[in-house]
Design a protein around this motif. Structure first.
Motif, PDB file in Angstrom:
ATOM      1  N   MET A 123      29.596  24.966  12.845  1.00 59.96           N
ATOM      2  CA  MET A 123      30.879  24.613  13.442  1.00 59.96           C
ATOM      3  C   MET A 123      30.810  23.358  14.310  1.00 59.96           C
ATOM      4  O   MET A 123      31.848  22.828  14.716  1.00 59.96           O
ATOM      5  N   PHE A 124      29.605  22.876  14.604  1.00 61.05           N
ATOM      6  CA  PHE A 124      29.469  21.658  15.401  1.00 61.05           C
ATOM      7  C   PHE A 124      28.707  20.583  14.642  1.00 61.05           C
ATOM      8  O   PHE A 124      27.942  19.811  15.231  1.00 61.05           O
ATOM      9  N   GLU A 125      28.902  20.536  13.331  1.00 59.81           N
ATOM     10  CA  GLU A 125      28.184  19.547  12.528  1.00 59.81           C
ATOM     11  C   GLU A 125      28.599  18.128  12.890  1.00 59.81           C
ATOM     12  O   GLU A 125      27.815  17.199  12.819  1.00 59.81           O
ATOM     13  N   GLY A 126      29.850  17.946  13.257  1.00 59.75           N
ATOM     14  CA  GLY A 126      30.293  16.631  13.701  1.00 59.75           C
ATOM     15  C   GLY A 126      29.977  16.415  15.168  1.00 59.75           C
ATOM     16  O   GLY A 126      29.057  17.016  15.721  1.00 59.75           O
ATOM     17  N   LYS A 127      30.719  15.564  15.822  1.00 61.51           N
ATOM     18  CA  LYS A 127      30.517  15.297  17.246  1.00 61.51           C
ATOM     19  C   LYS A 127      31.625  15.936  18.092  1.00 61.51           C
ATOM     20  O   LYS A 127      31.911  15.478  19.191  1.00 61.51           O
ATOM     21  N   ARG A 128      32.204  17.009  17.586  1.00 61.19           N
ATOM     22  CA  ARG A 128      33.286  17.681  18.302  1.00 61.19           C
ATOM     23  C   ARG A 128      32.755  18.349  19.566  1.00 61.19           C
ATOM     24  O   ARG A 128      31.733  19.028  19.557  1.00 61.19           O
TER      25      ARG A 128
END
Length: 322
Positions: free
Chosen positions: A279-284
């Motif tokens: 769920m945090f693969e991006g930079k969110r």
């Protein structure tokens, strides 16, 4: 009886000594006088220097004299005094079973305190640090004149090496008896350092913060709704004066709509990624769903940080409040 008397005395002294040692290391002093502004290890020499030790010996000797006289009468059968009984009855139970339990607790805590105090003194001398002695000390050879003055060794001028005088770990601001949690770095509120169970060392701290923010936001809305529902009612729902009974008065259709809405939001917020692994693969950032982010435009980094910290703090308060 003599052995039990000695055990109880040593246990009581060590319980006081353990509390006193930790309190001193945490910065508590009985006076602002320069005589008291010393470390716990140096307190013994300071007391001798300023004349406090002889006074303590006199008063302790007087107390021991009266205690010895009480013991003699006990041995002679002139009194029904039990070992360690000095007539102090504050907070003492009235019934016999309660008295026995109180005496047993004192005995066990005294034994634990004797072990604890021995460990505290040893750790303080070896690390040269205040309680809780989070330091790493490399082993080294010790000469006759290189022993701690606290333990009565010979004194000599010396300069400790930097390896021996190891720096203690940085302490948590909220719980100074624990080291600062490393897993909270980069998160809002990390300066507080509250993670006593080390959850952030076991799980992804971003996932934990996401859950904390979600629960906090829900509870903030719930806390307002808990009060507001006494005056406002959604169409199709039954007005209920007691908020605790509102859950039973809600109709099935309303419950179904609420569960469906919550499930829809949960399943679509991450594009199907619901675990801490993806769920945090991006930079969110944790808790950032681009909802209401327009209120942060034009604000400085410090103002944005303060706004996020307020949300986090209010959410924690709301979780306790609801």
């Amino acid at each position: 009886r003599w052995l039990r008397e000695a055990e109880l005395k040593h246990g009581r002294v060590c319980m006081l000594a353990t509390v006193g040692w930790i309190s001193t290391d945490l910065g508590m002093r009985v006076s602002d006088s320069s005589a008291f502004q010393v470390s716990t290890i140096d307190a013994h020499l300071s007391m001798v220097k300023f004349g406090s030790m002889p006074q303590m010996l006199v008063w302790l000797g007087l107390a021991e004299l009266f205690g010895f006289m009480a013991m003699i009468r006990m041995y002679q059968g002139k009194t029904d005094r039990a070992p360690g009984d000095f007539g102090l009855r504050a907070l003492y139970p009235k019934d016999e079973a309660g008295q026995y339990q109180m005496q047993l607790k004192e005995l066990r805590n005294g034994r634990l305190a004797m072990l604890a105090y021995g460990g505290i003194v040893t750790a303080a001398v070896l690390t040269g640090k205040p309680w809780p002695f989070f330091a790493v000390v490399e082993s080294r050879a010790t000469t006759a004149g290189d022993r701690s003055t606290f333990c009565g060794g010979l004194q000599k001028a010396q300069v400790r090496s930097s390896a021996v005088a190891a720096q203690a770990m940085e302490r948590s601001a909220s719980m100074p008896f624990l080291p600062k949690p490393e897993g909270l770095k980069g998160l809002v509120g990390e300066e507080v350092g509250f993670d006593p169970l080390a959850f952030a060392e076991t799980f992804d701290a971003r996932w934990l913060r996401e859950a904390e923010l979600k629960h906090g936001r829900v509870c903030m809305v719930a806390a307002v709704g808990f009060v507001a529902q006494q005056f406002l009612t959604f169409p199709g729902f039954t007005p209920t004066a007691n908020a605790n009974e509102a859950i039973y008065s809600a109709n099935p259709a309303g419950w179904a709509a609420l569960i469906f809405l919550a499930g829809f939001i949960e399943s679509t917020s991450y594009g199907g990624k619901l675990t801490m692994l993806d769920m945090f693969e991006g930079k969110r950032d944790p808790g950032n769903f681009e909802f209401g982010s327009g209120f942060l435009k034009g604000k400085s980094d410090k103002e944005v940080y303060d706004m996020k910290l307020k949300e986090l703090s209010n959410g924690r308060l709301a979780m306790m409040a609801i």
